[in-house]
Design a protein around this motif. Sequence first.
Motif, PDB file in Angstrom:
ATOM      1  N   LEU A   1       5.969   8.352  -3.626  1.00 38.11           N
ATOM      2  CA  LEU A   1       6.686   8.508  -4.888  1.00 38.11           C
ATOM      3  C   LEU A   1       6.296   7.422  -5.890  1.00 38.11           C
ATOM      4  N   GLY A   2       6.022   6.228  -5.399  1.00 39.39           N
ATOM      5  CA  GLY A   2       5.649   5.122  -6.276  1.00 39.39           C
ATOM      6  C   GLY A   2       4.184   5.177  -6.676  1.00 39.39           C
TER       7      GLY A   2
ATOM      8  N   GLY B   1      11.040   5.459   4.805  1.00 39.62           N
ATOM      9  CA  GLY B   1      11.258   4.778   3.533  1.00 39.62           C
ATOM     10  C   GLY B   1       9.971   4.221   2.963  1.00 39.62           C
ATOM     11  N   ILE B   2       9.133   3.670   3.822  1.00 33.51           N
ATOM     12  CA  ILE B   2       7.834   3.145   3.376  1.00 33.51           C
ATOM     13  C   ILE B   2       6.969   4.286   2.847  1.00 33.51           C
ATOM     14  N   TRP B   3       6.953   5.421   3.567  1.00 26.26           N
ATOM     15  CA  TRP B   3       6.170   6.586   3.119  1.00 26.26           C
ATOM     16  C   TRP B   3       6.643   7.039   1.742  1.00 26.26           C
ATOM     17  N   GLN B   4       7.967   7.126   1.562  1.00 29.54           N
ATOM     18  CA  GLN B   4       8.505   7.534   0.266  1.00 29.54           C
ATOM     19  C   GLN B   4       8.122   6.556  -0.840  1.00 29.54           C
ATOM     20  N   ASN B   5       8.202   5.263  -0.564  1.00 27.89           N
ATOM     21  CA  ASN B   5       7.826   4.267  -1.572  1.00 27.89           C
ATOM     22  C   ASN B   5       6.373   4.421  -1.993  1.00 27.89           C
ATOM     23  N   VAL B   6       5.497   4.635  -1.042  1.00 26.93           N
ATOM     24  CA  VAL B   6       4.074   4.777  -1.346  1.00 26.93           C
ATOM     25  C   VAL B   6       3.801   6.076  -2.099  1.00 26.93           C
TER      26      VAL B   6
ATOM     27  N   ARG C   1       6.628  13.353  -8.457  1.00 31.45           N
ATOM     28  CA  ARG C   1       7.954  13.567  -9.049  1.00 31.45           C
ATOM     29  C   ARG C   1       8.276  15.054  -9.046  1.00 31.45           C
TER      30      ARG C   1
END
Length: 93
Positions: free
Chosen positions: A17-18, A10-15, A23
Amino acid sequence: MGIHSAAMGGIWQNVVLGFGGVRLVGGKLQISPCLPEGWSRLEFPLVFRGTPLRVAAERNRVVVENRGTVPVALRLCGKELELAAGSRYEVGL
């Protein structure tokens, strides 16, 4: 105590993708990083449709490297391009 692997994902995705600005729009890969204040660089691996990529974002440039064997069409910071296998592309910010 330990590390919860799902939380790390989840942290990897937040970094990525954010802050990495990754996208998928209409089936096309788009990358437009926006680093938070205090960060000078963000680098991460990404696999798009089986092709390994490496993205390196700094305050003044973004570099995408195609480490695969087939070309990849993408939009990098608003610029449409086709990144040939084994090549890299750099765009200034």
